[in-house]
Design an enzyme around this catalytic site. Structure first.
Site, PDB file in Angstrom:
ATOM      1  N   HIS A   1       2.464   2.323  92.396  1.00 29.74           N
ATOM      2  CA  HIS A   1       1.649   2.519  91.584  1.00 29.74           C
ATOM      3  C   HIS A   1       1.556   3.514  90.810  1.00 29.74           C
ATOM      4  O   HIS A   1       1.379   4.187  89.709  1.00 29.74           O
ATOM      5  CB  HIS A   1       0.263   2.699  92.143  1.00 29.74           C
ATOM      6  CG  HIS A   1      -0.208   0.775  93.345  1.00 29.74           C
ATOM      7  ND1 HIS A   1      -0.486  -0.003  92.719  1.00 29.74           N
ATOM      8  CD2 HIS A   1      -0.250   0.804  94.517  1.00 29.74           C
ATOM      9  CE1 HIS A   1      -1.033  -1.247  92.902  1.00 29.74           C
ATOM     10  NE2 HIS A   1      -0.364  -0.817  93.956  1.00 29.74           N
TER      11      HIS A   1
HETATM   12  C1  BDR Z   1      -3.333   3.344  95.141  1.00 29.93           C
HETATM   13  O1  BDR Z   1      -3.506   3.461  96.964  1.00 29.93           O
HETATM   14  C2  BDR Z   1      -3.175   4.099  97.985  1.00 29.93           C
HETATM   15  O2  BDR Z   1      -2.057   3.044  98.789  1.00 29.93           O
HETATM   16  C3  BDR Z   1      -1.571   4.475  97.117  1.00 29.93           C
HETATM   17  O3  BDR Z   1      -0.988   4.956  97.316  1.00 29.93           O
HETATM   18  C4  BDR Z   1      -1.880   4.125  95.390  1.00 29.93           C
HETATM   19  O4  BDR Z   1      -2.682   5.838  95.587  1.00 29.93           O
HETATM   20  C5  BDR Z   1      -3.067   2.414  95.231  1.00 29.93           C
HETATM   21  O5  BDR Z   1      -4.112   1.024  95.044  1.00 29.93           O
END
Ligand code: BDR
Ligand code: CA
Length: 312
Positions: free
Chosen positions: A238
């Site tokens: 992500h």
């Molecule tokens: C986001 O949530 C976190 O767990 C990850 O680092 C990312 O920023 C994805 O939903």
């Protein structure tokens, strides 16, 4: 000329890869500092992890500790994804570097107060607590920002609840403040990050140059805990998508529209209400919401940049 950049984050496996991508790209971004927030794991861990990642990269970027909990609600972490220590699979030694003294919110205010108008990009890849507090306490700092590029939200389904994505769910009040602060926002929601999924060939290409960074990143991607959700091959990275937009915006596209956040306590807490079809009822456009990515170009960029560490 390299763009001045601040990254606010909660490392976090994908945060770590995003930081490594940014630190490997000095021709594109000049990383002024890293501020950390409680999110994926508690802030003591996100601080230690950010320091460890800068050390892994061999870059003496300032790291500052920030908020240990969201503005209103209790902190909910994601250790089941990121591991108890927050960097599952990376196998990094504890850092020997230390943090810049003081609070991240004060560091953000001082750094942006001293910056020329529109000269800094803020990339926020964790819950938005630090960013919202800085903008609330000193609204004038917004003029130093050209934009806030955030990983968060969803046009469609969430990932922590059916309605909400983790970063926005954890601190919905902060997210609403940031979206209403008058700073242009670029939002990389799940709809775009879920279109760039790792697979064995992509991980192999990242591992191939060898060296500690390649080993750590490939280790993280091998250990990705929810591969089954994405067809069994791999998972999204992500936060690296948000940094990749800053480096190569042409590899993603989306739509400029109004976004606001459900700050209520019901089942839709943290939902980003994305007014994709436009109209005036929900307020003026405040964000570029990304929904398309050239995933081949994304992995080519990530692989090329990370390979630079092998030659350091
Ligand atoms: C986001 O949530 C976190 O767990 C990850 O680092 C990312 O920023 C994805 O939903
Ligand atoms: Ca994150």
């Amino acid at each position: 000329m390299a763009r001045k950049l601040i990254i606010d984050c909660d490392p976090g496996i994908d945060d770590a890869i995003a930081l490594l991508l940014a630190m490997a790209s000095p021709e594109d971004v000049d990383l002024l500092g890293i501020t950390v927030v409680g999110g994926n794991v508690g802030v003591e861990r996100t601080l230690a992890n950010a320091l460890a990642v800068t050390e892994l990269a061999g870059r003496a970027v300032p790291v500052v500790a920030g908020a240990d909990r969201p503005m209103v609600v209790e902190l909910q972490t994601a250790a089941h994804i990121h591991g108890e220590g927050g960097l599952r699979g990376a196998d990094l030694p504890p850092p020997t570097r230390t943090a810049v003294p003081g609070h991240a919110v004060d560091w953000l205010r001082a750094t942006l107060r001293a910056a020329a108008p529109g000269s800094v990009t803020l990339c926020a890849i964790g819950p938005l607590t630090n960013v919202a507090l800085a903008l609330l306490l000193e609204p004038g700092i917004r003029t130093a920002l050209d934009r806030i590029v955030l990983m968060g939200g969803a046009i469609g389904l969430g990932n922590v609840t059916p309605a909400a994505e983790f970063n926005i769910f954890v601190d919905p009040h902060a997210a609403q403040i940031v979206l209403g602060a008058g700073v242009p926002v670029v939002m990389a929601p799940l709809d775009v990050t879920h279109r760039a999924i790792t697979n064995p060939a992509r991980v192999h290409a990242i591992r191939a140059p060898g060296g500690p960074v390649a080993r750590a990143v490939a280790g993280i991607l091998d250990a990705y805990p929810s591969k089954a959700k994405f067809g069994g091959e791999g998972g999204p990275i992500h936060d690296a998508c948000a940094v990749a937009w800053i480096l190569r915006p042409e590899m993603m596209s989306g739509r400029t529209c109004n976004v606001r956040v459900d700050t209520g306590d019901g089942p839709s807490r943290g939902r980003t209400l994305v007014d994709w079809w436009g109209g005036d009822r929900n307020g003026p456009a405040n964000a570029l919401v990304l929904d398309r990515i050239d995933d081949e170009a994304f992995f080519a960029l990530l692989t090329e940049r990370l390979a630079r560490y092998a030659a350091d």
